[in-house]
Design a protein around this motif. Structure first.
Motif, PDB file in Angstrom:
ATOM      1  N   ILE A 152       2.724  -8.087   2.318  1.00 26.79           N
ATOM      2  CA  ILE A 152       2.242  -8.091   3.480  1.00 26.79           C
ATOM      3  C   ILE A 152       3.273  -7.861   4.648  1.00 26.79           C
ATOM      4  O   ILE A 152       3.027  -7.717   5.856  1.00 26.79           O
ATOM      5  CB  ILE A 152       1.398  -9.670   3.927  1.00 26.79           C
ATOM      6  CG1 ILE A 152       2.388 -10.621   3.800  1.00 26.79           C
ATOM      7  CG2 ILE A 152       0.018  -9.567   3.248  1.00 26.79           C
ATOM      8  CD1 ILE A 152       2.808 -11.230   5.075  1.00 26.79           C
ATOM      9  N   LYS A 155       2.890  -5.079   7.155  1.00 30.35           N
ATOM     10  CA  LYS A 155       1.393  -5.392   7.886  1.00 30.35           C
ATOM     11  C   LYS A 155       0.728  -4.348   7.490  1.00 30.35           C
ATOM     12  O   LYS A 155      -0.122  -3.434   8.240  1.00 30.35           O
ATOM     13  CB  LYS A 155       1.697  -5.319   9.495  1.00 30.35           C
ATOM     14  CG  LYS A 155       2.825  -6.321   9.951  1.00 30.35           C
ATOM     15  CD  LYS A 155       2.999  -6.065  11.423  1.00 30.35           C
ATOM     16  CE  LYS A 155       4.095  -7.126  12.028  1.00 30.35           C
ATOM     17  NZ  LYS A 155       4.574  -6.804  13.307  1.00 30.35           N
ATOM     18  N   THR A 188      -7.060  -7.899   8.216  1.00 28.48           N
ATOM     19  CA  THR A 188      -6.816  -6.832   7.182  1.00 28.48           C
ATOM     20  C   THR A 188      -7.918  -6.973   6.130  1.00 28.48           C
ATOM     21  O   THR A 188      -8.515  -7.974   5.785  1.00 28.48           O
ATOM     22  CB  THR A 188      -5.655  -7.678   6.326  1.00 28.48           C
ATOM     23  OG1 THR A 188      -4.620  -7.897   7.286  1.00 28.48           O
ATOM     24  CG2 THR A 188      -5.195  -6.747   5.261  1.00 28.48           C
TER      25      THR A 188
END
Ligand code: ADP
Ligand code: ADP
Length: 227
Positions: A152, A155, A188
């Motif tokens: 992650i 991003k 997400t």
């Protein structure tokens, strides 16, 4: 975010892995992908990241048809996808910092920017301050969190996980899923391949089910809010 239209995958040698699969994962949605060992879960994820290519049908990621994407464009596609594995694929002879920083180093960020982003990613997975540790010194659950921080740190718009809780006990597995939930809450899209039906039953998310390469449940998304 992800759309499969009549997707089939036959491996060289003739092994049928996926047959006429249709499904849609909406932007911002979180869903499970389940099925027995050999049902085609890993293959489906590999088509999304273009580790493998479909034999027939169309695969759309973020609106782009990637079935015939040029080799040179694959890195740009992957930049927007965070991938989490059961065995987390960490470099055991490098620090936690180095492991999490890897995608940013590849992209050419400055060291200052890398430090900031790695610290933020480690904070999100509850490992703030462990930068200088080696993964080998961490527990299995913590190692999985390092793998998640690395996935992650860029991003990405889409998180894919292949049996992310395979080696963890039920409590740690639930903690990991709660972590995916926080990323999902932040916008997400998340797709989690797992055969842990107990875990799935405790969550409220849509479940896509593969059986011998065919999607047998969950492909309809009519109950999902439109966005
Ligand atoms: P799952 O992840 O659900 O266990 P896979 O996608 O790994 O399922 O496998 C689906 C089917 O495709 C299985 O029959 C498997 O043996 C076969 N398969 C997977 N990868 C390959 C490959 N590289 N070459 C040939 N057959 C493969
Ligand atoms: P996992 O269960 O952790 O996904 P597997 O043992 O199913 O791992 O597969 C390990 C690797 O071998 C994968 O890259 C998969 O694509 C490949 N593979 C799986 N089945 C076959 C097969 N029948 N022939 C060739 N490669 C395979």
């Amino acid at each position: 975010m992800i759309r499969f239209e009549q997707v089939s995958k036959i491996y060289p040698g003739g092994q049928k892995a996926l047959t006429e699969v249709n499904f849609h994962l909406r932007k911002g949605e979180m869903a499970f992908l389940t099925g027995h060992s050999g049902a085609g879960k890993s293959t489906l994820l590999k088509l999304i990241t273009v580790i493998e290519r479909a034999s027939a049908g169309r695969v759309f990621i973020g609106g782009h048809d990637i079935a015939n994407i040029k080799r040179g464009h694959v890195p740009y596609l992957r930049r927007d996808i965070g991938m989490i594995f059961q065995n987390h694929h960490l470099l055991m002879d490098r620090s936690v910092f180095d492991n999490v920083a890897l995608p940013l180093v590849i992209e050419g960020f400055t060291l200052g920017e890398i430090r900031k982003r790695v610290a933020a990613a480690l904070d999100m997975v509850g490992l703030y301050g462990k930068e200088r540790h080696n993964p080998i010194m961490l527990s299995g659950g913590e190692q999985q969190r390092v793998g998640i921080a690395r996935a992650i740190v860029n991003k990405p718009a889409l998180l894919l996980a292949d049996e992310p809780t395979g080696n963890l006990d039920p409590k740690l597995s639930m903690d990991i899923l709660r972590l995916f939930e926080t990323f999902n809450d932040a916008g997400t899209s998340v797709l989690i391949a797992t055969h842990d039906l107990g875990l799935i039953a405790r969550m409220k998310y849509r479940t896509l089910t593969l059986r011998q390469g065919r999607m047998i449940g969950g492909e309809s998304d009519v109950a999902m809010p439109v966005n």
